[in-house]
Design an enzyme around this catalytic site. Structure first.
Site, mmCIF file in Angstrom:
data_model
loop_
_atom_site.group_PDB
_atom_site.id
_atom_site.type_symbol
_atom_site.label_atom_id
_atom_site.label_comp_id
_atom_site.label_asym_id
_atom_site.label_seq_id
_atom_site.Cartn_x
_atom_site.Cartn_y
_atom_site.Cartn_z
ATOM 1 N N GLY A 182 28.252 8.578 -22.269
ATOM 2 C CA GLY A 182 29.384 8.815 -21.108
ATOM 3 C C GLY A 182 30.434 7.928 -21.717
ATOM 4 O O GLY A 182 30.175 6.778 -22.115
ATOM 5 N N ALA A 187 23.554 6.417 -23.608
ATOM 6 C CA ALA A 187 24.845 5.676 -23.807
ATOM 7 C C ALA A 187 26.158 6.658 -24.290
ATOM 8 O O ALA A 187 27.026 6.123 -24.889
ATOM 9 C CB ALA A 187 24.872 4.458 -24.729
ATOM 10 N N ARG A 215 35.812 6.349 -14.612
ATOM 11 C CA ARG A 215 36.159 5.721 -13.673
ATOM 12 C C ARG A 215 36.603 4.158 -14.157
ATOM 13 O O ARG A 215 37.027 3.202 -13.235
ATOM 14 C CB ARG A 215 35.166 5.447 -12.559
ATOM 15 N N ASN A 249 50.868 -29.717 -41.727
ATOM 16 C CA ASN A 249 50.024 -28.838 -42.610
ATOM 17 C C ASN A 249 50.503 -27.430 -43.325
ATOM 18 O O ASN A 249 49.909 -26.944 -44.049
ATOM 19 C CB ASN A 249 48.760 -28.632 -41.983
ATOM 20 N N GLU A 272 18.226 14.073 -5.844
ATOM 21 C CA GLU A 272 19.315 13.366 -5.847
ATOM 22 C C GLU A 272 19.966 13.373 -4.597
ATOM 23 O O GLU A 272 19.618 14.189 -3.667
ATOM 24 C CB GLU A 272 20.316 14.022 -7.023
ATOM 25 N N ASP A 283 24.244 1.341 -19.450
ATOM 26 C CA ASP A 283 24.884 0.514 -18.301
ATOM 27 C C ASP A 283 24.468 -0.267 -17.048
ATOM 28 O O ASP A 283 25.023 -0.633 -16.051
ATOM 29 C CB ASP A 283 26.288 1.549 -17.556
#
Length: 479
Positions: free
Chosen positions: A13, A11, A17, A390, A159, A107
């Site tokens: 990053g 976590a 975007r 009130n 990749e 994410d």
């Protein structure tokens, strides 16, 4: 093999975007942050340690964890040099970890708990060094591909940007979620290089390195490919929200809840709805809202952190941090603000607003009223246009309205004030002193009538002509 289990959640990053000062993992999705959903899913395999790798906006992520997952530890990744570097940073900070380490992306909020349980069980039963969670998708563009040999054994991950044409045709993708033997993971992370298009240390390269070192590599293919989806921008976040909405709604309908229009019904993952609840179109149930059996909600209603008792009806209204008792009726167009508490069979009707108010059993405020910082007894009747004043500009004050009391239309009760059991307040009164049980409170000027005022002060007007006609005076035309 050690029985210890740990989770490492990536976590670090910012998520550029997303175009947000808030880190990506803290954007919300139906009641929880993205990271909150991931943290909850890790409970499925009962980890002994939960480690969150933070980096960009680390103070915000750490502050969230302090409130939402105080058992989770954080590790700072000062430079974002890839997923392999992130995991290496975590393991360097915890050199004594043993057994199984599950690595997840912060994410990716749609992972089912049962899927992670299966991943860990398969990994440990088969004694794999690495077990990767994968999915078969129609469009694998942008995802890492899982390359297998002719017998189906996992060889490596490649990749998308580094893949050749044959590899690009592969439809099995890497989810980014793994189970590792921690000792093998440490050994292979030490071998990683940044010789790739991004110049980063890829955790995915550990698959091939471990296989080349003679270790067993396995994979678990998810039945539902949507589980592996992550979020990079707000359009993708909206897509994840729609998937989770349908998942939550389908589960509720299977459990016995009637949703007349699931597409316009938005129920947070944190909300609870009992069987035999009827939900009309345009309903949102947020936060810790809980609705008991037999209740009817909507249409066009938003409830936040609100409890609704069995048989209650809430129509075209908003409620926040409130309690609606059994058989109570709210709306249409009512607004229950924080700390409103409606007892059984009470009624808050059209254009009534309450705040920090207790409405007793059978009490009614049918329309056009404001009830703030008030306690209203059983079976009391609050007329149209009543205001509980009130606030004096500096402090809030309390009003007591007794059991069976009757507050006439357009009355103002100036707090602090008490209206006793069975007392009446005449319509149009402004009450500044206590009214004892059974008494009538009247606080308005005596009416005065000035004869023929219109004829004297407004001669020749429409009103004057109408009055003359009504009196039968001769010579008054209809024009």
């Amino acid at each position: 093999m050690s029985s210890e289990r740990s989770a490492i959640i990536l976590a670090a990053g910012l998520g550029t975007r997303m175009k947000s000062a808030k880190p990506k993992v803290l954007h919300e999705l139906l009641g929880r942050t993205l990271l909150g959903h991931v943290l909850r899913s890790t409970k499925s395999f009962q980890p002994d340690n939960r480690i969150v790798v933070v980096g960009a906006a680390a103070d915000q992520v750490t502050a969230f964890l302090d409130k939402a997952a105080s058992d989770a530890e954080t590790v700072m990744q000062t430079e974002q040099l890839g997923t392999g570097h992130a995991v290496r940073t975590a393991l360097d900070a915890y050199p004594d970890l043993e057994g199984t380490v599950v690595v997840l992306c912060g994410d990716a909020p749609l992972m089912r708990r049962s899927t992670l349980t299966e991943l860990v069980e398969v990994h440990e039963k088969a004694r794999h060094a690495v077990t990767v969670l994968t999915a078969e998708v129609d469009d694998p563009t942008g995802f890492g591909r899982i390359v297998r040999d002719g017998e189906g054994n996992v060889l490596r991950n490649v990749e998308h940007r580094d893949a050749d044409l044959d590899e690009l045709a592969i439809r099995e993708i890497n989810s980014g979620t793994y189970a590792f033997d921690v000792q093998v993971l440490r050994e292979q992370l030490a071998k990683l290089t940044s010789a790739n298009d991004q110049g980063e240390l890829y955790l995915t390269d550990v698959l091939e390195l471990a296989r080349e070192a003679g270790h067993a590599i396995g994979a678990v293919v998810v039945d539902d490919p949507t589980e592996v989806l992550a979020c990079n921008d707000r359009a993708q976040l909206a897509g994840l929200r729609r998937i989770m909405q349908r998942r939550i709604n389908n589960d509720l309908m299977k459990s016995g809840v009637t949703l007349e229009d699931p597409e316009t019904t938005w129920i947070d993952a944190t909300a609870k709805v009992a069987p035999d609840v009827l939900i009309h179109p345009g309903v949102q149930l947020k936060g810790a809202t809980a609705v008991d059996s037999g209740a009817e909600i909507g249409p066009d209603t938003t409830l936040t952190d609100t409890i609704v008792g069995s048989g209650a009806v809430v129509v075209r209204s908003h409620a926040d941090q409130s309690h609606i008792g059994e058989g109570a009726h709210v709306g249409p167009f009512a607004h229950l603000r924080q700390a409103s508490k409606l007892a059984e069979n009470s009624k808050i009707g059209a254009f009534v607003e309450t705040k920090n108010a207790e409405i007793g059993p059978g009490a009614k405020a049918a329309h056009l009223a404001y009830l703030g910082d008030a306690t209203i007894g059983a079976d009391a009747n609050i007329g149209c246009g009543v205001i509980v004043a009130n606030y004096d500009g500096a402090r809030k004050h309390h009003t007591e309205i007794g059991e069976g009391a009757f507050i006439g239309c357009d009355s103002v009760l100036v707090a602090p004030v008490s209206v006793g059991d069975g007392a009446y307040i005449a319509a149009g009164s402004t009450i500044v002193k206590d009214v004892a049980p059974g008494d009538l409170g009247v606080a308005r000027a005596r009416q005065a009538v000035l004869p023929d005022w219109v004829a004297k002060k407004r001669p020749g007007t429409v009103s004057d002509k109408a009055a003359r006609r009504a009196k039968g005076e001769a010579g008054v035309s209809e024009a």
